[in-house]
Design an enzyme around this catalytic site. Structure first.
Site, PDB file in Angstrom:
ATOM      1  N   SER A  33      56.175  13.984  -9.428  1.00  0.00           N
ATOM      2  CA  SER A  33      56.232  12.957  -8.387  1.00  0.00           C
ATOM      3  C   SER A  33      57.062  13.467  -7.212  1.00  0.00           C
ATOM      4  CB  SER A  33      56.893  11.685  -8.916  1.00  0.00           C
ATOM      5  OG  SER A  33      56.167  11.179 -10.002  1.00  0.00           O
ATOM      6  N   HIS A  64      46.368   9.794  -9.112  1.00  0.00           N
ATOM      7  CA  HIS A  64      46.744  11.156  -9.462  1.00  0.00           C
ATOM      8  C   HIS A  64      45.565  12.100  -9.273  1.00  0.00           C
ATOM      9  CE1 HIS A  64      50.691  11.118 -11.928  1.00  0.00           C
ATOM     10  NE2 HIS A  64      50.717  10.186 -11.001  1.00  0.00           N
ATOM     11  N   HIS A  86      50.177  12.912 -19.235  1.00  0.00           N
ATOM     12  CA  HIS A  86      51.378  12.543 -19.974  1.00  0.00           C
ATOM     13  C   HIS A  86      50.997  12.106 -21.386  1.00  0.00           C
ATOM     14  CE1 HIS A  86      52.463  12.065 -15.711  1.00  0.00           C
ATOM     15  NE2 HIS A  86      53.680  12.400 -16.089  1.00  0.00           N
ATOM     16  N   TYR A  88      52.032   9.536 -22.881  1.00  0.00           N
ATOM     17  CA  TYR A  88      51.812   8.080 -22.949  1.00  0.00           C
ATOM     18  C   TYR A  88      50.390   7.664 -22.588  1.00  0.00           C
ATOM     19  CZ  TYR A  88      52.752   8.201 -17.867  1.00  0.00           C
ATOM     20  OH  TYR A  88      52.734   8.489 -16.533  1.00  0.00           O
ATOM     21  N   GLU A  89      49.651   8.573 -21.981  1.00  0.00           N
ATOM     22  CA  GLU A  89      48.263   8.235 -21.654  1.00  0.00           C
ATOM     23  C   GLU A  89      47.377   8.224 -22.899  1.00  0.00           C
ATOM     24  OE1 GLU A  89      46.772   9.973 -17.816  1.00  0.00           O
ATOM     25  OE2 GLU A  89      48.701  11.015 -17.914  1.00  0.00           O
ATOM     26  N   ALA A 116      60.081  13.612 -11.624  1.00  0.00           N
ATOM     27  CA  ALA A 116      61.018  12.571 -11.201  1.00  0.00           C
ATOM     28  C   ALA A 116      61.629  12.034 -12.489  1.00  0.00           C
ATOM     29  CB  ALA A 116      60.299  11.466 -10.454  1.00  0.00           C
ATOM     30  N   MET A 214      59.500  11.186 -18.826  1.00  0.00           N
ATOM     31  CA  MET A 214      58.359  11.068 -19.751  1.00  0.00           C
ATOM     32  C   MET A 214      57.459  12.306 -19.731  1.00  0.00           C
ATOM     33  SD  MET A 214      57.348   7.143 -18.748  1.00  0.00           S
ATOM     34  CE  MET A 214      58.621   5.930 -18.398  1.00  0.00           C
ATOM     35  N   SER A 215      58.024  13.442 -19.383  1.00  0.00           N
ATOM     36  CA  SER A 215      57.205  14.663 -19.320  1.00  0.00           C
ATOM     37  C   SER A 215      58.084  15.877 -19.614  1.00  0.00           C
ATOM     38  CB  SER A 215      56.571  14.796 -17.927  1.00  0.00           C
ATOM     39  OG  SER A 215      57.592  15.027 -16.951  1.00  0.00           O
ATOM     40  N   ASN A 238      65.994   7.349  -9.581  1.00  0.00           N
ATOM     41  CA  ASN A 238      66.660   6.062  -9.811  1.00  0.00           C
ATOM     42  C   ASN A 238      67.767   6.278 -10.822  1.00  0.00           C
ATOM     43  OD1 ASN A 238      64.098   6.414 -11.626  1.00  0.00           O
ATOM     44  ND2 ASN A 238      65.474   5.110 -12.809  1.00  0.00           N
ATOM     45  N   HIS A 250      57.905   1.508 -10.952  1.00  0.00           N
ATOM     46  CA  HIS A 250      57.221   2.744 -10.582  1.00  0.00           C
ATOM     47  C   HIS A 250      57.286   2.933  -9.065  1.00  0.00           C
ATOM     48  CE1 HIS A 250      54.484   6.084 -10.859  1.00  0.00           C
ATOM     49  NE2 HIS A 250      53.594   5.497 -10.083  1.00  0.00           N
TER      50      HIS A 250
HETATM   51  N1  HPA Z   1      63.063   6.482 -17.151  1.00  0.00           N
HETATM   52  C1  HPA Z   1      62.061   7.245 -17.611  1.00  0.00           C
HETATM   53  N2  HPA Z   1      61.290   7.978 -16.833  1.00  0.00           N
HETATM   54  C2  HPA Z   1      61.544   7.975 -15.512  1.00  0.00           C
HETATM   55  C3  HPA Z   1      62.572   7.217 -14.969  1.00  0.00           C
HETATM   56  C4  HPA Z   1      63.394   6.441 -15.824  1.00  0.00           C
HETATM   57  O1  HPA Z   1      64.332   5.747 -15.427  1.00  0.00           O
HETATM   58  N3  HPA Z   1      62.556   7.430 -13.628  1.00  0.00           N
HETATM   59  C5  HPA Z   1      61.537   8.308 -13.388  1.00  0.00           C
HETATM   60  N4  HPA Z   1      60.916   8.637 -14.530  1.00  0.00           N
END
Ligand code: HPA
Length: 277
Positions: A33, A64, A86, A88-89, A116, A214-215, A238, A250
């Site tokens: 990202s 994407h 990912h 989770y997909e 990210a 998550m990656s 974040n 997101h």
């Molecule tokens: N948690 C998990 N995955 C993320 C986050 C988060 O706070 N920010 C960006 N990807």
């Protein structure tokens, strides 16, 4: 050798695209990202849409893109992945890391991971960059489960230096030339797709994580098995759950990543320029 579906699938993918390779890449760059438009800065010398590759996993996340872009970055031959899948997909882990393995077959020696991530370390702020020094992949299935492919790597690979020290030093020097503050730390991968609860983030911190996402970690495990030199940078989009009053979204992740894109791009470009053979 006994029939190994994962091995055969990778070979099928490679066979169906090898004629389209414009050159042998040295660096494989996964664009997370914020780096979605990175490839557009360079004169592309070849593009292969994931859909053109037989059996290749294609992302389900709206917006994407999914393609390999080949270009020289400051003189270094690079294959970039615009779009990754990912766990989770719903893909099996072997599919999630298939692109990393495929880029190794193309000839790449360095894997440059970007993402990210949520900041877990209280010293971090949104918009920071974190050099990944080590990782925790224990919360997602290992991509190495199942019969080992000896051609790729050892059954019990060493993971004591996943992130290459020389590459880390290159990234540090690039950040320093830019006058950019560079955080450093441990990336922990969870499956997602939900963001974490505050208790889960306290757990991550207690375990030694500085950032959560998550990656990435699963890709690094598969890459280390195959003998890649690996480096990675997280854009802290974040602060993680429970660290502020704000709910996570997101949209926030994407907005911070986009805001930091220009600096992220420059950090990556300068670093790749120093990775010439
Ligand atoms: N948690 C998990 N995955 C993320 C986050 C988060 O706070 N920010 C960006 N990807």
């Amino acid at each position: 050798m006994e029939k190994n579906l994962v091995y055969e699938k990778l070979n099928r993918c490679y066979e169906s695209m090898k004629n389209k390779l414009p050159f042998k890449p040295q660096v494989a760059l996964i664009l997370g990202s914020g780096l979605g438009n990175y490839a557009e800065r360079f004169q592309e010398e070849g593009v292969i849409d994931y859909r053109e590759i037989e059996g290749f996993p294609v992302s389900t996340v709206p917006g994407h893109k999914g393609r390999f872009i080949f270009a020289h970055v400051e003189g270094t031959p690079v294959v970039m992945m615009q779009g990754r899948v990912h766990y989770y997909e719903g893909y099996p882990m072997s599919d999630v890391v298939l692109p990393v393995r495929l880029m190794r077959k193309m000839g790449a020696k360095v894997l440059f991971l970007t993402n990210a991530a949520g900041g877990v370390n209280f010293d971090f702020a949104p918009g920071d960059f974190m050099l990944i020094r080590d990782q925790i992949a224990s919360f997602v299935p290992s991509p190495l489960l199942g019969p080992n492919v000896e051609e790729w790597g050892a059954r019990f690979p060493d993971m004591s230096h996943i992130y290459d020290e020389d590459l880390q030093e290159i990234i540090r020097s690039s950040a320093s030339q830019m006058g950019l503050k560079l955080q450093e730390g441990v990336y922990l991968q969870l499956t997602g797709p939900a963001y974490e609860s505050p208790a889960e983030i306290r757990m991550c911190r207690a375990l030694g994580a500085d950032a959560v996402g998550m990656s990435t970690a699963c890709e690094a495990v598969a890459a280390n098995h195959m003998g890649y030199k690996i480096c990675g940078i997280s854009c802290i989009s974040n602060l993680a759950s429970g660290m502020t009053q704000q709910p996570l979204s997101h949209k926030e992740v994407q907005e911070t990543a986009d805001r930091m894109a220009v600096q992220f791009e420059e950090l990556v470009t300068r670093s790749i320029g120093k990775m010439k053979e």
